[in-house]
Design an enzyme around this catalytic site. Structure first.
Site, PDB file in Angstrom:
ATOM      1  N   SER A   1       5.761  11.458   7.001  1.00  0.00           N
ATOM      2  CA  SER A   1       5.427  11.216   8.436  1.00  0.00           C
ATOM      3  C   SER A   1       6.500  11.452   9.333  1.00  0.00           C
ATOM      4  CB  SER A   1       4.879   9.780   8.721  1.00  0.00           C
ATOM      5  OG  SER A   1       4.464   9.524  10.132  1.00  0.00           O
TER       6      SER A   1
ATOM      7  N   ASN B   1       0.794  -1.188  -0.043  1.00  0.00           N
ATOM      8  CA  ASN B   1      -0.002   0.001  -0.109  1.00  0.00           C
ATOM      9  C   ASN B   1       0.912   1.288   0.101  1.00  0.00           C
ATOM     10  OD1 ASN B   1      -2.528  -1.283   0.268  1.00  0.00           O
ATOM     11  ND2 ASN B   1      -1.846  -2.169   2.162  1.00  0.00           N
TER      12      ASN B   1
ATOM     13  N   TYR C   1       6.165   1.289   9.241  1.00  0.00           N
ATOM     14  CA  TYR C   1       5.621   2.402   8.429  1.00  0.00           C
ATOM     15  C   TYR C   1       6.407   3.318   8.209  1.00  0.00           C
ATOM     16  CZ  TYR C   1       2.373   6.359   8.349  1.00  0.00           C
ATOM     17  OH  TYR C   1       1.752   7.577   8.034  1.00  0.00           O
TER      18      TYR C   1
ATOM     19  N   LYS D   1       7.444   5.462   4.715  1.00  0.00           N
ATOM     20  CA  LYS D   1       7.684   6.883   4.227  1.00  0.00           C
ATOM     21  C   LYS D   1       8.832   7.259   3.864  1.00  0.00           C
ATOM     22  CE  LYS D   1       3.022   7.631   5.012  1.00  0.00           C
ATOM     23  NZ  LYS D   1       2.425   7.890   3.837  1.00  0.00           N
TER      24      LYS D   1
END
Length: 262
Positions: A115, A90, A152, A156
């Site tokens: 982020s 994703n 995560y 990023k």
């Protein structure tokens, strides 16, 4: 601006903050993997400009991208605890798909929602919690290397690097916005770290408006409000994008109440 702006992940918090601030200012195309409820779509956006699709769907992405001037890419798995298979598909593959389509159709500007988790591991035990407090000298300004705090954050950081590649090889303007802690109405309550990286909805909308309007090559900026307590510098966002944030977590109590009402 005559050409549309494509906003992916339009139904999420960041997307709604943007649309709440500048929803009537541009000719939008909205993309989300889930159908958007009517209240999430500005009145000025026709239903034919709303796409329900995954960013890994090449055909759908290219249909949504065709003819747009700028892209704000928010879509992806937003969970800090997201597993590798999800962030790979994703957040990394999806972002690469977006960049590839953007250069193919001639998009001029690409704003990527990065982020704070891309640099979260700079928050070491010898720095915290002092770095979250006013007048502490430690600052991250976007020139430092990524130092992710989770997978995560790795995804990023990978998105930022993809942006570097596509800018260098295809001359597309790219700005990576390392978003802090976005909350509506007030900063996170009783949370020093969140108050140091608070981004209000108003400032979020304004910042991404700057990403659409400003001229830049390749940039990494921090997406926070003008907080007294902060360890992210917003100097680059001010200088390059013309960012002029209006909110400050110091204008609220630690419990999140406005000082003029406390």
């Amino acid at each position: 601006m005559d050409q549309p702006v494509l906003l992916t992940g339009a139904g999420g918090r960041v997307g709604q903050a943007i649309l709440g601030h500048i929803g009537d200012a541009y000719d939008w195309r909205l993309l989300d993997r889930e159908p958007l409820s009517d209240e999430k779509i500005p009145d000025s956006v026709d239903s034919t400009e709303v796409y329900v699709a995954d960013v890994t769907d090449e055909t759908a992405v290219r249909n949504a991208m065709d003819g747009v001037h700028a892209v704000i890419h928010l879509a992806g798995d937003p969970r800090p605890e997201a597993p590798w298979d999800s962030v790979l598909r994703n957040n990394i593959d999806g972002t690469q798909q977006m960049f590839d389509a953007a250069v193919d159709v001639g998009v001029e500007k690409f704003a990527f929602a990065s982020s704070n988790h891309a640099v979260g591991a700079y928050e070491t035990t010898d720095r915290t919690p002092d770095m979250y407090r006013p007048h502490h000298e430690f600052r991250l300004d976007g020139t430092e290397l990524p130092r992710p705090s989770n997978l995560y954050g790795v995804s990023k950081a990978a998105g930022e690097t993809l942006g570097r590649y596509y800018h260098d090889h295809h001359d597309i303007s790219v700005v990576n916005v390392r978003i802090g802690n976005l909350t509506q109405h007030h900063p996170p309550k009783e949370y020093e770290r969140g108050q140091a990286m608070w981004l209000s909805y108003r400032d979020c909308g304004h910042l991404f408006e700057c990403c659409i309007e400003a001229d830049y090559d390749y940039e990494i900026v921090y997406g926070i409000s003008d907080n007294d307590r902060k360890y992210y510098s917003i100097d680059r966002a001010r200088a390059v994008l013309g960012y002029d944030p209006q909110d400050n977590s110091a204008e609220f109590t630690f419990e999140g109440e406005p000082l003029d009402e406390a």
